[in-house]
Design a protein around this motif. Sequence first.
Motif, PDB file in Angstrom:
ATOM      1  N   LEU B  81      44.887  61.607  33.770  1.00 62.39           N
ATOM      2  CA  LEU B  81      43.469  61.263  33.833  1.00 62.39           C
ATOM      3  C   LEU B  81      43.195  59.851  33.343  1.00 62.39           C
ATOM      4  O   LEU B  81      42.062  59.397  33.344  1.00 62.39           O
ATOM      5  CB  LEU B  81      42.662  62.262  32.994  1.00 62.39           C
ATOM      6  CG  LEU B  81      42.567  63.654  33.628  1.00 62.39           C
ATOM      7  CD1 LEU B  81      41.830  64.606  32.721  1.00 62.39           C
ATOM      8  CD2 LEU B  81      41.870  63.569  34.967  1.00 62.39           C
ATOM      9  N   VAL B  82      44.253  59.157  32.907  1.00 60.44           N
ATOM     10  CA  VAL B  82      44.052  57.814  32.379  1.00 60.44           C
ATOM     11  C   VAL B  82      43.817  56.856  33.543  1.00 60.44           C
ATOM     12  O   VAL B  82      44.564  56.852  34.517  1.00 60.44           O
ATOM     13  CB  VAL B  82      45.285  57.372  31.564  1.00 60.44           C
ATOM     14  CG1 VAL B  82      45.002  56.055  30.882  1.00 60.44           C
ATOM     15  CG2 VAL B  82      45.646  58.431  30.553  1.00 60.44           C
ATOM     16  N   GLU B  83      42.783  56.061  33.433  1.00 64.54           N
ATOM     17  CA  GLU B  83      42.511  55.086  34.477  1.00 64.54           C
ATOM     18  C   GLU B  83      43.441  53.898  34.313  1.00 64.54           C
ATOM     19  O   GLU B  83      43.523  53.318  33.230  1.00 64.54           O
ATOM     20  CB  GLU B  83      41.066  54.603  34.383  1.00 64.54           C
ATOM     21  CG  GLU B  83      40.062  55.604  34.892  1.00 64.54           C
ATOM     22  CD  GLU B  83      38.671  55.034  34.850  1.00 64.54           C
ATOM     23  OE1 GLU B  83      37.947  55.198  35.818  1.00 64.54           O
ATOM     24  OE2 GLU B  83      38.322  54.407  33.844  1.00 64.54           O
ATOM     25  N   SER B  84      44.154  53.529  35.384  1.00 67.62           N
ATOM     26  CA  SER B  84      45.031  52.363  35.266  1.00 67.62           C
ATOM     27  C   SER B  84      44.236  51.080  35.505  1.00 67.62           C
ATOM     28  O   SER B  84      44.561  50.037  34.969  1.00 67.62           O
ATOM     29  CB  SER B  84      46.200  52.477  36.238  1.00 67.62           C
ATOM     30  OG  SER B  84      45.721  52.749  37.516  1.00 67.62           O
ATOM     31  N   ILE B  85      43.190  51.152  36.323  1.00 68.35           N
ATOM     32  CA  ILE B  85      42.277  50.016  36.447  1.00 68.35           C
ATOM     33  C   ILE B  85      40.995  50.415  35.736  1.00 68.35           C
ATOM     34  O   ILE B  85      40.454  51.488  35.994  1.00 68.35           O
ATOM     35  CB  ILE B  85      41.963  49.702  37.917  1.00 68.35           C
ATOM     36  CG1 ILE B  85      43.256  49.520  38.704  1.00 68.35           C
ATOM     37  CG2 ILE B  85      41.082  48.485  38.030  1.00 68.35           C
ATOM     38  CD1 ILE B  85      43.030  49.435  40.187  1.00 68.35           C
ATOM     39  N   LYS B  86      40.529  49.576  34.851  1.00 64.26           N
ATOM     40  CA  LYS B  86      39.384  49.988  34.039  1.00 64.26           C
ATOM     41  C   LYS B  86      38.120  50.097  34.889  1.00 64.26           C
ATOM     42  O   LYS B  86      37.833  49.232  35.701  1.00 64.26           O
ATOM     43  CB  LYS B  86      39.172  48.972  32.907  1.00 64.26           C
ATOM     44  CG  LYS B  86      38.700  49.643  31.633  1.00 64.26           C
ATOM     45  CD  LYS B  86      38.561  48.642  30.519  1.00 64.26           C
ATOM     46  CE  LYS B  86      37.861  49.297  29.347  1.00 64.26           C
ATOM     47  NZ  LYS B  86      37.303  48.310  28.448  1.00 64.26           N
ATOM     48  N   GLY B  87      37.400  51.191  34.718  1.00 64.86           N
ATOM     49  CA  GLY B  87      36.157  51.387  35.454  1.00 64.86           C
ATOM     50  C   GLY B  87      36.348  51.684  36.926  1.00 64.86           C
ATOM     51  O   GLY B  87      35.409  51.539  37.705  1.00 64.86           O
ATOM     52  N   GLN B  88      37.565  52.093  37.300  1.00 62.83           N
ATOM     53  CA  GLN B  88      37.825  52.316  38.719  1.00 62.83           C
ATOM     54  C   GLN B  88      36.984  53.468  39.264  1.00 62.83           C
ATOM     55  O   GLN B  88      36.403  53.375  40.346  1.00 62.83           O
ATOM     56  CB  GLN B  88      39.312  52.613  38.909  1.00 62.83           C
ATOM     57  CG  GLN B  88      39.686  52.824  40.364  1.00 62.83           C
ATOM     58  CD  GLN B  88      41.008  53.516  40.502  1.00 62.83           C
ATOM     59  OE1 GLN B  88      41.616  53.916  39.530  1.00 62.83           O
ATOM     60  NE2 GLN B  88      41.462  53.669  41.724  1.00 62.83           N
ATOM     61  N   ARG B  89      36.908  54.559  38.469  1.00 65.57           N
ATOM     62  CA  ARG B  89      36.183  55.742  38.958  1.00 65.57           C
ATOM     63  C   ARG B  89      34.707  55.432  39.124  1.00 65.57           C
ATOM     64  O   ARG B  89      34.100  55.794  40.127  1.00 65.57           O
ATOM     65  CB  ARG B  89      36.362  56.897  37.975  1.00 65.57           C
ATOM     66  CG  ARG B  89      37.751  57.391  38.017  1.00 65.57           C
ATOM     67  CD  ARG B  89      37.926  58.832  37.716  1.00 65.57           C
ATOM     68  NE  ARG B  89      39.357  59.043  37.754  1.00 65.57           N
ATOM     69  CZ  ARG B  89      40.100  59.142  36.673  1.00 65.57           C
ATOM     70  NH1 ARG B  89      39.544  59.148  35.501  1.00 65.57           N
ATOM     71  NH2 ARG B  89      41.394  59.259  36.777  1.00 65.57           N
ATOM     72  N   LEU B  90      34.150  54.743  38.117  1.00 66.10           N
ATOM     73  CA  LEU B  90      32.720  54.407  38.186  1.00 66.10           C
ATOM     74  C   LEU B  90      32.453  53.538  39.409  1.00 66.10           C
ATOM     75  O   LEU B  90      31.533  53.802  40.203  1.00 66.10           O
ATOM     76  CB  LEU B  90      32.314  53.688  36.900  1.00 66.10           C
ATOM     77  CG  LEU B  90      30.816  53.493  36.718  1.00 66.10           C
ATOM     78  CD1 LEU B  90      30.153  54.835  36.454  1.00 66.10           C
ATOM     79  CD2 LEU B  90      30.544  52.543  35.572  1.00 66.10           C
ATOM     80  N   ALA B  91      33.310  52.520  39.590  1.00 68.36           N
ATOM     81  CA  ALA B  91      33.118  51.608  40.721  1.00 68.36           C
ATOM     82  C   ALA B  91      33.239  52.378  42.026  1.00 68.36           C
ATOM     83  O   ALA B  91      32.436  52.185  42.951  1.00 68.36           O
ATOM     84  CB  ALA B  91      34.154  50.491  40.661  1.00 68.36           C
ATOM     85  N   ALA B  92      34.225  53.301  42.096  1.00 65.50           N
ATOM     86  CA  ALA B  92      34.404  54.071  43.323  1.00 65.50           C
ATOM     87  C   ALA B  92      33.188  54.945  43.588  1.00 65.50           C
ATOM     88  O   ALA B  92      32.740  55.062  44.735  1.00 65.50           O
ATOM     89  CB  ALA B  92      35.661  54.934  43.220  1.00 65.50           C
ATOM     90  N   ALA B  93      32.626  55.544  42.522  1.00 67.21           N
ATOM     91  CA  ALA B  93      31.437  56.378  42.702  1.00 67.21           C
ATOM     92  C   ALA B  93      30.274  55.545  43.213  1.00 67.21           C
ATOM     93  O   ALA B  93      29.557  55.948  44.139  1.00 67.21           O
ATOM     94  CB  ALA B  93      31.080  57.063  41.383  1.00 67.21           C
ATOM     95  N   VAL B  94      30.101  54.334  42.620  1.00 63.70           N
ATOM     96  CA  VAL B  94      29.006  53.464  43.062  1.00 63.70           C
ATOM     97  C   VAL B  94      29.185  53.088  44.526  1.00 63.70           C
ATOM     98  O   VAL B  94      28.249  53.181  45.341  1.00 63.70           O
ATOM     99  CB  VAL B  94      28.939  52.198  42.169  1.00 63.70           C
ATOM    100  CG1 VAL B  94      28.001  51.181  42.781  1.00 63.70           C
ATOM    101  CG2 VAL B  94      28.482  52.568  40.777  1.00 63.70           C
ATOM    102  N   VAL B  95      30.412  52.691  44.874  1.00 58.96           N
ATOM    103  CA  VAL B  95      30.681  52.324  46.265  1.00 58.96           C
ATOM    104  C   VAL B  95      30.416  53.507  47.190  1.00 58.96           C
ATOM    105  O   VAL B  95      29.798  53.367  48.262  1.00 58.96           O
ATOM    106  CB  VAL B  95      32.140  51.829  46.405  1.00 58.96           C
ATOM    107  CG1 VAL B  95      32.526  51.736  47.871  1.00 58.96           C
ATOM    108  CG2 VAL B  95      32.300  50.480  45.750  1.00 58.96           C
ATOM    109  N   GLY B  96      30.833  54.704  46.758  1.00 60.09           N
ATOM    110  CA  GLY B  96      30.612  55.888  47.578  1.00 60.09           C
ATOM    111  C   GLY B  96      29.137  56.154  47.790  1.00 60.09           C
ATOM    112  O   GLY B  96      28.708  56.454  48.910  1.00 60.09           O
ATOM    113  N   ILE B  97      28.350  56.037  46.717  1.00 59.78           N
ATOM    114  CA  ILE B  97      26.903  56.289  46.848  1.00 59.78           C
ATOM    115  C   ILE B  97      26.270  55.255  47.776  1.00 59.78           C
ATOM    116  O   ILE B  97      25.478  55.594  48.662  1.00 59.78           O
ATOM    117  CB  ILE B  97      26.239  56.282  45.457  1.00 59.78           C
ATOM    118  CG1 ILE B  97      26.666  57.534  44.694  1.00 59.78           C
ATOM    119  CG2 ILE B  97      24.733  56.257  45.582  1.00 59.78           C
ATOM    120  CD1 ILE B  97      26.290  57.516  43.241  1.00 59.78           C
TER     121      ILE B  97
END
Lengths: 97, 257
Positions: B81-97
Motif C-alpha cells: 500500500l506504500v505509494e512509490s510516487i508521492k500523491g499518486q493516488r490523489l492525483a489519479a483520483a483527481v484526473v479520473g474525476i
Amino acid sequence: MTEYITLSFLLFTIGAVGVLVRRNAIVVFMCVELMLNATNLAFVSFARQHGNLDGQTAAFFVMVVAAAEVVIGLAIIVSIYRTRRSTSVDEANLLKA
Amino acid sequence: MTTFWVLAPIMVIAAMGLILARKAVHAALCLAVVMISLAVLYAVQDAPFLFAVQIIVYTGAIMMLFLFVLMLVGVDRSDSLVESIKGQRLAAAVVGILFAVTLSIGVGQVVVSSTIGLDQANADGNVEGLAALLFTRYVIAFEFTAALMITAVLGAMVLAHRERLVTPRSQTDLQKQRMRDYAEQGRHPGNPPTPGVFALHNAVDTPALLPDGTTAEESVPESLRQRGQERQGLDDSAVQDRLREIGPDEDEEDADR
C-alpha cells in the motif's frame, strides 16, 4: 440509450483510474481490458441506436485485437517476471537504468 | 431496461473492486463479473453473436489466460500500500474525476434521436447480418486481423520461449560434486540427518540435534526454511527450560570426574 453510454463511460473512467493507480502489471492489464470492454458496450449501444450492424462489427474487431493484445502482453509480463522475479510496474525500469 | 438497472450497479461495484482489491485474483474475479454482465447487456441489446463471443473469448479464454499467469507468478502476493510516487493516488483520483466530468459533459450534449432498434438489420438473423458486413465492406480489416492473430501467436512463442543455456546435471555430475565437496570442505557425502531426530519435537519443522548439541539447519526442508517456519530447536523455550533443569547437574558430574 443515454444510460448505456453513461455506464460505458463510467466503466472506462474506472479502468483508466485503475491503470494510473495499480502497480501490479497484471491488474493494470485487466484495467486496460475493462476500458476495451467499456468501448465495446458503447459500440453495441450505438449500433442499436442507429439501426445498423456496423457498431457490432467494430466491437467484434475490438475483441479480436484485445485477444491478440492479451496474449502478447501476458507473454511480456511472464518474461519480465522470469528475469526480475516481480510483476510490479515500478521495478520494470530496465530501459531506464 | 430492468436487466440494465439490475446489472449496472453490479458492474460498477465490480469495476471498483478491480481497482480496490489488494489481491490480483480478487481483481480477476471482479473483472469476470463485469464481463459476464456485459455479455448479458449485449444479449439485451439485440447482439446475440457478440453475447456468445463475449462469453467464449473474454470470460472463457482471456480470463483463463489471466488466471494462468497469476498462478505462474504467484497468487498469494498482494500489492503493497506504500505509494512509490508521492500523491499518486490523489492525483489519479483527481484526473479520473476530471475525465468523468469531461465525458459526462460530452454525453450530456448529445442530441438523442429516437432509438431505431435492430429489428430491421437483424431481419435475416444477427449472425448473417454481421457476416454480410464482415465479408463485404470490412473484408480488408478482417484479413488484417488474420495477420494480427498469426503475428500474436508467433510473438507469444518467441517471448515465452526459453533457451536452455547449460546442460542439465546428471546423477553422475551430482555424485562427483558430492565427493568433491567431501574432499575440499569435509562435507558429509551421505544423507543429511532427518528433521526431528534427537529433538524435543518429532516434527518436520524441527531441525535435528547433532551430537555436540548444535542443530543441523539443513535437515529442515528448504521450503520451510525459506518461509521462516522452522522451529528453533535448542532455542525453543521448552528445550531451554529442560536444559536449565538438567544442564548444570551433568556439568558438575563431569567436573567431579
